[in-house]
Design a protein around this motif. Structure first.
Motif, PDB file in Angstrom:
ATOM      1  N   ALA A 186      31.628  50.270  44.619  1.00  0.00           N
ATOM      2  CA  ALA A 186      31.806  50.756  45.992  1.00  0.00           C
ATOM      3  C   ALA A 186      32.930  50.075  46.770  1.00  0.00           C
ATOM      4  CB  ALA A 186      30.496  50.600  46.766  1.00  0.00           C
ATOM      5  N   LYS A 187      33.354  48.880  46.321  1.00  0.00           N
ATOM      6  CA  LYS A 187      34.363  48.139  47.087  1.00  0.00           C
ATOM      7  C   LYS A 187      35.401  47.528  46.152  1.00  0.00           C
ATOM      8  CE  LYS A 187      31.363  47.010  50.995  1.00  0.00           C
ATOM      9  NZ  LYS A 187      30.787  45.923  51.824  1.00  0.00           N
ATOM     10  N   PRO A 188      36.357  48.354  45.694  1.00  0.00           N
ATOM     11  CA  PRO A 188      37.397  47.842  44.792  1.00  0.00           C
ATOM     12  C   PRO A 188      38.192  46.711  45.431  1.00  0.00           C
ATOM     13  CG  PRO A 188      37.434  50.233  44.879  1.00  0.00           C
ATOM     14  CD  PRO A 188      36.522  49.777  45.972  1.00  0.00           C
ATOM     15  N   VAL A 189      38.719  45.834  44.568  1.00  0.00           N
ATOM     16  CA  VAL A 189      39.457  44.669  45.060  1.00  0.00           C
ATOM     17  C   VAL A 189      40.857  45.047  45.552  1.00  0.00           C
ATOM     18  CG1 VAL A 189      38.177  43.062  43.624  1.00  0.00           C
ATOM     19  CG2 VAL A 189      40.290  44.071  42.743  1.00  0.00           C
ATOM     20  N   MET A 190      41.347  46.215  45.147  1.00  0.00           N
ATOM     21  CA  MET A 190      42.653  46.701  45.596  1.00  0.00           C
ATOM     22  C   MET A 190      42.538  48.180  45.960  1.00  0.00           C
ATOM     23  SD  MET A 190      45.171  44.975  42.719  1.00  0.00           S
ATOM     24  CE  MET A 190      46.614  45.810  43.369  1.00  0.00           C
ATOM     25  N   GLY A 191      43.337  48.591  46.929  1.00  0.00           N
ATOM     26  CA  GLY A 191      43.293  49.972  47.392  1.00  0.00           C
ATOM     27  C   GLY A 191      43.700  50.999  46.350  1.00  0.00           C
ATOM     28  N   VAL A 192      44.480  50.568  45.347  1.00  0.00           N
ATOM     29  CA  VAL A 192      44.914  51.509  44.314  1.00  0.00           C
ATOM     30  C   VAL A 192      43.843  51.718  43.247  1.00  0.00           C
ATOM     31  CG1 VAL A 192      47.394  51.191  44.587  1.00  0.00           C
ATOM     32  CG2 VAL A 192      46.105  49.680  43.050  1.00  0.00           C
ATOM     33  N   TYR A 193      42.763  50.904  43.287  1.00  0.00           N
ATOM     34  CA  TYR A 193      41.646  51.096  42.372  1.00  0.00           C
ATOM     35  C   TYR A 193      40.648  52.047  43.024  1.00  0.00           C
ATOM     36  CZ  TYR A 193      43.297  46.948  39.826  1.00  0.00           C
ATOM     37  OH  TYR A 193      44.048  46.037  39.119  1.00  0.00           O
ATOM     38  N   PRO A 194      40.047  52.941  42.264  1.00  0.00           N
ATOM     39  CA  PRO A 194      39.124  53.907  42.876  1.00  0.00           C
ATOM     40  C   PRO A 194      37.740  53.335  43.149  1.00  0.00           C
ATOM     41  CG  PRO A 194      39.220  54.269  40.517  1.00  0.00           C
ATOM     42  CD  PRO A 194      40.249  53.197  40.832  1.00  0.00           C
ATOM     43  N   LYS A 195      37.102  53.864  44.160  1.00  0.00           N
ATOM     44  CA  LYS A 195      35.669  53.666  44.331  1.00  0.00           C
ATOM     45  C   LYS A 195      34.997  54.594  43.306  1.00  0.00           C
ATOM     46  CE  LYS A 195      36.058  52.792  49.294  1.00  0.00           C
ATOM     47  NZ  LYS A 195      35.694  53.252  50.652  1.00  0.00           N
ATOM     48  N   LEU A 196      34.017  54.093  42.606  1.00  0.00           N
ATOM     49  CA  LEU A 196      33.329  54.876  41.580  1.00  0.00           C
ATOM     50  C   LEU A 196      31.977  55.384  42.063  1.00  0.00           C
ATOM     51  CD1 LEU A 196      33.987  52.569  38.478  1.00  0.00           C
ATOM     52  CD2 LEU A 196      35.369  54.495  39.302  1.00  0.00           C
ATOM     53  N   SER A 197      31.498  54.836  43.153  1.00  0.00           N
ATOM     54  CA  SER A 197      30.158  55.158  43.645  1.00  0.00           C
ATOM     55  C   SER A 197      30.046  56.601  44.130  1.00  0.00           C
ATOM     56  CB  SER A 197      29.790  54.200  44.783  1.00  0.00           C
ATOM     57  OG  SER A 197      30.827  54.152  45.747  1.00  0.00           O
TER      58      SER A 197
END
Length: 202
Positions: free
Chosen positions: A43-54
């Motif tokens: 729910a809270k990726p470490v970088m904005g370019v990584y997707p939320k999967l939740s």
């Protein structure tokens, strides 16, 4: 006899469906490795370019995991992570992440009007369809069709993916052709606006 045959066929069908479905609890055990980039529960990726999967949709998530594992969808950061996971492990991961709640982001107030117009009505002049037609007016997606829930997703990630579709570098999966066609008609400004709008959609 016909009832017996029908019962056996139905029973086998239900067993197959149950076997093919993911187990969120089992998926949680394998999800620890994902938290380093995607955050707890995805729910809270470490970088904005990584997707939320939740909450993206189990069918969509499973398809993406399969594509990434088979190298059909190339994501360098994911290299080797799924190699030792079985198909059932991928189903379980998809079920786990889908069961988690999406944390909605904040849209840029200056881009809301343009983003909303694109998301809900498209752009008739350039042939861009409304995003809401496939991804739902509230951004909840279409689970049976495998269209992901988008509402709350990181704007930076959405921008990156729309540009990848537009450039043809994201071309894996059964629905990629649809998105490549849509993205080919979007300008950079439109991509920025609709991505920002979606990030705050719930």
């Amino acid at each position: 006899m016909k009832k017996l045959i029908a019962g056996v066929v139905l029973g086998v069908g239900l067993t197959a469906m149950a076997h093919g479905a993911g187990d969120p609890q089992a998926g949680e055990q394998n999800a620890a490795v994902c938290a380093g980039c995607h955050g707890q529960g995805g729910a809270k990726p470490v970088m904005g370019v990584y997707p939320k999967l939740s909450g993206l949709g189990e069918k969509y998530l499973y398809r993406q995991l399969v594509a990434i594992k088979s190298k059909e969808r190339n994501i360098p950061e994911m290299t080797g992570i799924l190699d030792n996971m079985s198909d059932q492990d991928l189903q379980d991961l998809a079920a786990y992440f889908d069961s988690q709640e999406m944390v909605v982001s904040q849209a840029d107030p200056d881009l809301v009007d343009q983003g909303s117009a694109l998301y809900r009505g498209g752009n008739l002049a350039t042939g861009v369809p409304a995003c809401a037609g496939c991804h739902n007016p509230q951004g909840n997606g279409n689970a049976p069709a495998g269209y992901p829930a988008l509402g709350g997703q990181n704007a930076e990630y959405l921008t990156k993916q729309l540009k990848a579709y537009r450039e043809g570098t994201r071309n894996a999966g059964s629905n990629a052709a649809i998105m490549m066609d849509v993205a080919s008609k979007l300008t950079d400004a439109e991509i920025e606006a609709v991505s920002s709008y979606i990030s705050g959609l719930n």
